[in-house]
Design a protein around this motif. Structure first.
Motif, PDB file in Angstrom:
ATOM      1  N   UNK A   1       0.851  -1.184   0.000  1.00  0.00           N
ATOM      2  CA  UNK A   1       0.000   0.000   0.000  1.00  0.00           C
ATOM      3  C   UNK A   1       0.890   1.238   0.000  1.00  0.00           C
ATOM      4  N   UNK A   2       0.583   2.192  -0.829  1.00  0.00           N
ATOM      5  CA  UNK A   2       1.352   3.429  -0.934  1.00  0.00           C
ATOM      6  C   UNK A   2       0.590   4.565  -0.273  1.00  0.00           C
ATOM      7  N   UNK A   3       1.292   5.289   0.612  1.00  0.00           N
ATOM      8  CA  UNK A   3       0.661   6.432   1.285  1.00  0.00           C
ATOM      9  C   UNK A   3       0.592   7.612   0.318  1.00  0.00           C
ATOM     10  N   UNK A   4      -0.487   8.367   0.405  1.00  0.00           N
ATOM     11  CA  UNK A   4      -0.663   9.536  -0.445  1.00  0.00           C
ATOM     12  C   UNK A   4      -0.103  10.752   0.289  1.00  0.00           C
ATOM     13  N   UNK A   5       0.811  11.470  -0.355  1.00  0.00           N
ATOM     14  CA  UNK A   5       1.391  12.675   0.244  1.00  0.00           C
ATOM     15  C   UNK A   5       0.403  13.816   0.170  1.00  0.00           C
ATOM     16  N   UNK A   6       0.365  14.671   1.211  1.00  0.00           N
ATOM     17  CA  UNK A   6      -0.535  15.831   1.161  1.00  0.00           C
ATOM     18  C   UNK A   6      -0.060  16.835   0.109  1.00  0.00           C
ATOM     19  N   UNK A   7      -0.981  17.614  -0.394  1.00  0.00           N
ATOM     20  CA  UNK A   7      -0.670  18.639  -1.380  1.00  0.00           C
ATOM     21  C   UNK A   7       0.213  19.712  -0.760  1.00  0.00           C
ATOM     22  N   UNK A   8       1.171  20.233  -1.515  1.00  0.00           N
ATOM     23  CA  UNK A   8       2.034  21.301  -1.005  1.00  0.00           C
ATOM     24  C   UNK A   8       1.254  22.572  -0.690  1.00  0.00           C
ATOM     25  N   UNK A   9       0.097  22.736  -1.302  1.00  0.00           N
ATOM     26  CA  UNK A   9      -0.729  23.911  -1.042  1.00  0.00           C
ATOM     27  C   UNK A   9      -1.324  23.901   0.360  1.00  0.00           C
ATOM     28  N   UNK A  10      -1.388  22.742   0.984  1.00  0.00           N
ATOM     29  CA  UNK A  10      -2.010  22.652   2.309  1.00  0.00           C
ATOM     30  C   UNK A  10      -0.996  22.551   3.448  1.00  0.00           C
ATOM     31  N   UNK A  11       0.283  22.454   3.141  1.00  0.00           N
ATOM     32  CA  UNK A  11       1.306  22.315   4.170  1.00  0.00           C
ATOM     33  C   UNK A  11       1.848  23.692   4.528  1.00  0.00           C
ATOM     34  N   UNK A  12       1.849  24.025   5.822  1.00  0.00           N
ATOM     35  CA  UNK A  12       2.376  25.303   6.282  1.00  0.00           C
ATOM     36  C   UNK A  12       3.891  25.241   6.324  1.00  0.00           C
ATOM     37  N   UNK A  13       4.532  26.298   5.844  1.00  0.00           N
ATOM     38  CA  UNK A  13       5.983  26.382   5.937  1.00  0.00           C
ATOM     39  C   UNK A  13       6.733  25.803   4.756  1.00  0.00           C
ATOM     40  N   UNK A  14       6.052  25.480   3.690  1.00  0.00           N
ATOM     41  CA  UNK A  14       6.721  24.939   2.506  1.00  0.00           C
ATOM     42  C   UNK A  14       7.369  26.092   1.752  1.00  0.00           C
ATOM     43  N   UNK A  15       8.623  25.900   1.362  1.00  0.00           N
ATOM     44  CA  UNK A  15       9.338  26.936   0.615  1.00  0.00           C
ATOM     45  C   UNK A  15       9.683  26.392  -0.761  1.00  0.00           C
ATOM     46  N   UNK A  16       9.388  27.175  -1.751  1.00  0.00           N
ATOM     47  CA  UNK A  16       9.748  26.805  -3.113  1.00  0.00           C
ATOM     48  C   UNK A  16      10.644  27.889  -3.674  1.00  0.00           C
ATOM     49  N   UNK A  17      11.563  27.513  -4.520  1.00  0.00           N
ATOM     50  CA  UNK A  17      12.509  28.464  -5.087  1.00  0.00           C
ATOM     51  C   UNK A  17      12.666  28.204  -6.571  1.00  0.00           C
ATOM     52  N   UNK A  18      12.776  29.265  -7.322  1.00  0.00           N
ATOM     53  CA  UNK A  18      12.974  29.171  -8.761  1.00  0.00           C
ATOM     54  C   UNK A  18      14.067  30.164  -9.144  1.00  0.00           C
ATOM     55  N   UNK A  19      15.047  29.696  -9.879  1.00  0.00           N
ATOM     56  CA  UNK A  19      16.129  30.560 -10.339  1.00  0.00           C
ATOM     57  C   UNK A  19      16.120  30.565 -11.856  1.00  0.00           C
ATOM     58  N   UNK A  20      16.184  31.760 -12.420  1.00  0.00           N
ATOM     59  CA  UNK A  20      16.220  31.911 -13.874  1.00  0.00           C
ATOM     60  C   UNK A  20      17.510  32.645 -14.223  1.00  0.00           C
TER      61      UNK A  20
END
Length: 55
Positions: free
Chosen positions: A1-20
């Motif tokens: 059985x595979x656990x389903x990860x919660x959406x990043x939109x619902x997790x507090x404190x998630x940081x995303x970074x994009x470099x161009x």
């Protein structure tokens, strides 16, 4: 059985970074000293002197 990860939109404190990285051709030689691109926003400044400090 595979656990389903919660959406990043619902997790507090998630940081995303994009470099161009974009090639740039300057029309003239800049008037700032050689080193990191000088940038200032309020009391924060990015230049050679401030990047050499630990604070």
């Amino acid at each position: 059985m595979t656990a389903v990860s919660p959406s990043l939109e619902t997790i507090t404190g998630v940081r995303q970074e994009l470099t161009v990285v974009v090639p740039v051709r300057l029309l003239r030689t800049p008037d700032w000293a050689e080193g990191p691109f000088p940038f200032e926003l309020g009391s924060r400044r990015t230049d050679t002197a401030t990047r050499a400090t630990t604070s």
